[in-house]
Scaffold this active site. Structure first.
Site, PDB file in Angstrom:
ATOM      1  N   ASP A  94       0.824  -1.202   0.000  1.00 39.15           N
ATOM      2  CA  ASP A  94       0.000   0.000   0.000  1.00 39.15           C
ATOM      3  C   ASP A  94       0.864   1.260   0.000  1.00 39.15           C
ATOM      4  O   ASP A  94       2.040   1.228   0.332  1.00 39.15           O
ATOM      5  CB  ASP A  94      -0.904   0.013   1.232  1.00 39.15           C
ATOM      6  CG  ASP A  94      -0.105   0.162   2.501  1.00 39.15           C
ATOM      7  OD1 ASP A  94       0.895  -0.559   2.657  1.00 39.15           O
ATOM      8  OD2 ASP A  94      -0.451   1.019   3.337  1.00 39.15           O
ATOM      9  N   GLU A  95       0.246   2.364  -0.336  1.00 34.31           N
ATOM     10  CA  GLU A  95       0.850   3.698  -0.232  1.00 34.31           C
ATOM     11  C   GLU A  95       2.276   3.765  -0.792  1.00 34.31           C
ATOM     12  O   GLU A  95       3.153   4.411  -0.235  1.00 34.31           O
ATOM     13  CB  GLU A  95       0.820   4.172   1.225  1.00 34.31           C
ATOM     14  CG  GLU A  95      -0.601   4.387   1.719  1.00 34.31           C
ATOM     15  CD  GLU A  95      -0.687   4.814   3.159  1.00 34.31           C
ATOM     16  OE1 GLU A  95      -1.624   5.568   3.488  1.00 34.31           O
ATOM     17  OE2 GLU A  95       0.160   4.397   3.967  1.00 34.31           O
ATOM     18  N   ALA A  96       2.492   3.074  -1.913  1.00 35.76           N
ATOM     19  CA  ALA A  96       3.805   3.089  -2.565  1.00 35.76           C
ATOM     20  C   ALA A  96       3.886   4.302  -3.488  1.00 35.76           C
ATOM     21  O   ALA A  96       4.125   4.186  -4.694  1.00 35.76           O
ATOM     22  CB  ALA A  96       4.027   1.784  -3.331  1.00 35.76           C
TER      23      ALA A  96
END
Length: 548
Positions: free
Chosen positions: A353-355
């Site tokens: 996530d949130e890369a």
């Protein structure tokens, strides 16, 4: 965003105000919240010795059972009660666990035996119970719990605990009596995956603290413990092939505290203890983002070959492994190989996530390389739902953490993956993120997903929550607890209770039992049990607590 918040460190240990807050919540953990805990008599705990005590109705437990038929005389545990188990080692272990719960409070011997008369019997037998179901039969002559598998016996024991007076949870002798209502409970879970996540990366929690949480989860039939073992602020598991990950990357936490990490022996003990409570540990190594602790530990993992400083703030989305470098996949292979060898469960969670610092093309390339590594070590991939923006591996689980307000395109992407065979675990942040504030006045937690009061956390249906996703693709529910502002067991308790039991019920109970007005009454009746266990909880005005 999953953890969108300011860059100001929010660690409870870092300011005078936060230290005062910690003191307040430690008081709360002893059952004396500022709002006032109910006196023992009001809370339904221990009256004078010999006072009549009504048995808890069979349908008043959490999670709600699949089927209840009440009737007949109650059974009463007495000094003559014995716990009879089948000759299997597994049944004996569950019997020993039950006696360990009951002996301190009743003061009775409660021997565990394989023969002779018994007031409580635990038996394994063929039947329509499934892997975790059970039947509990209670009458004047005794209580029998029957299951096909040991996990079912254990879950039946949790129901028996809740049918006994709350004082049974105390560690010193209490006055009885100890009645169990008459009738039959036939029970099995709606979903096979019923999880809770503990973030040990933002703030480190010791083995003893994790065990305490495991015991709290077990009471409500949760069967998965997701451990978030790595993030920007700390790496928490020893890796022999990359020793600086834990030694250096684990040396701090949010607010600059000492951090910490689990040795392999520590981790094995957590896994063993969880298994003794029939929880499977799901370890997470978050990649390719949320990796600053690893990047700070090994310069070669950075595209420019320069290690950034350790990070103690709370911002997200700024770090990334270097996707073009081959050493990145050597790193991923080594870490996942060592973690797989320590983990008997079927899952490895690889984050995803949130890369935000990884391009979409690089993200897809990374997942295409790393998912087969998980399969190589005979494990199943779990990833946050951004994994569906790549190509999820066959049999993968995507953990959905979006909001009611999440865009239709993102929800449709996840739904398409589910239609094509990707399994779903639902963790909507504005429903079951246990670190979200209850109200604006909640002293702990964050509010980027909004305020999540008790009714909101309970009042939704996993089977129909995500538009376009087949109900058959939903494997279960998980309640994550992120630790940006949490650093003690008292903090964990205050944020998890009373919302955790609702998440557990969503995972276990049939959809037909789902009713807020009935549930809030059952939830209120749990308060004396939490008081007896030393669990400090939020006294939501939405719940008719004893003494209110």
């Amino acid at each position: 965003m999953r953890r969108h918040h300011s860059t100001t460190p929010r660690g409870p240990r870092t300011t005078r105000t936060s230290r005062a807050l910690g003191a307040l919540l430690l008081v709360a953990a002893s059952g004396v919240l500022a709002a006032g805990a109910a006196p023992a008599a009001q809370a339904g705990q221990n009256g004078p010795a010999g006072r009549a005590r009504a048995a808890t109705p069979l349908d008043q437990v959490i999670p709600a059972p699949a089927s209840v038929r009440a009737g007949g005389a109650p059974y009463r545990i007495t000094p003559a009660t014995r716990i009879r188990v089948d000759g299997t080692r597994e049944a004996r272990r569950v019997g020993d666990y039950l006696s360990g719960i009951l002996r301190p409070s009743t003061g009775y011997r409660l021997p565990v035996t394989t023969h002779g008369p018994a007031g409580i019997r635990l038996r394994l037998a063929d039947g329509p119970f499934g892997a975790e179901g059970y039947r509990l039969d209670s009458g004047a002559r005794g209580v029998t719990i029957t299951a096909r598998e040991p996990a079912g016996l254990f879950h039946g024991v949790q129901t028996l605990r809740q049918l006994l007076p709350p004082a049974v949870e105390k560690r010193s002798v209490q006055p009885g009596p100890w009645p169990v209502a008459g009738g039959t409970v036939q029970d099995s879970p709606r979903y096979a995956y019923r999880g809770a996540m503990l973030d040990v990366s933002r703030h480190f929690f010791t083995v003893a603290q994790v065990k305490r949480y495991i015991d709290e989860l077990a009471l409500y039939k949760v069967n998965k413990l997701h451990l978030h073992l790595s993030d920007d602020q700390g790496w928490r598991i020893a890796v022999d092939s990359w020793p600086r990950l834990a030694a250096y990357g684990g040396s701090t936490q949010v607010g600059g505290g000492p951090g910490g990490h689990y040795t392999k022996a520590d981790y094995k003990e957590i896994v063993r203890y969880a298994a003794s409570r029939y929880l499977e540990v799901v370890p997470e190594i978050d990649m390719p983002g949320h990796t600053n602790a690893a990047l700070a530990s090994y310069a070669e993992l950075n595209c420019d070959g320069k290690a950034p400083p350790l990070y103690t703030g709370t911002q997200v989305g700024f770090s990334s492994l270097c996707v073009p470098k081959e050493i990145t996949y050597d790193f991923a292979d080594d870490v996942l190989r060592e973690l797989a060898a320590l983990t008997p469960g079927r899952y490895l969670h690889i984050g995803g996530d949130e890369a935000h610092s990884t391009s979409h093309d690089d993200y897809v390339k990374f997942m295409d390389r790393v998912q087969p590594i998980v399969a190589k070590y005979a494990k199943t991939v779990v990833g946050w739902h951004q994994l569906t923006g790549a190509t999820p591996a066959k049999g993968a689980l995507a953990q959905y953490w979006g909001l009611d307000s999440t865009g239709a395109a993102e929800k449709a992407q996840v739904a398409r993956a589910a239609q094509n065979g990707t399994w779903l675990v639902l963790s909507p942040a504005d429903r079951v993120y246990l670190d979200m504030k209850y109200t604006k006045d909640t002293p702990l937690g964050l509010a980027w997903a909004g305020y999540v009061e008790v009714r909101r956390s309970y009042d939704w249906d996993p089977g129909s929550y995500l538009p376009g996703a087949p109900a058959s693709a939903v494997r279960g529910v998980e309640a994550p607890l992120w630790s940006e502002t949490l650093s003690t067991s008292a903090h964990i308790d205050y944020m998890a209770f009373p919302r955790l039991p609702g998440a557990a019920e969503l995972g276990w109970s049939p959809a037909a039992t789902h009713d807020w007005d009935a549930y809030k009454v059952r939830l209120a009746a749990q308060a004396p049990r939490w008081d007896a266990l030393g669990i400090g909880y939020y006294r939501s005005p939405q719940v008719p607590w004893p003494g209110n």
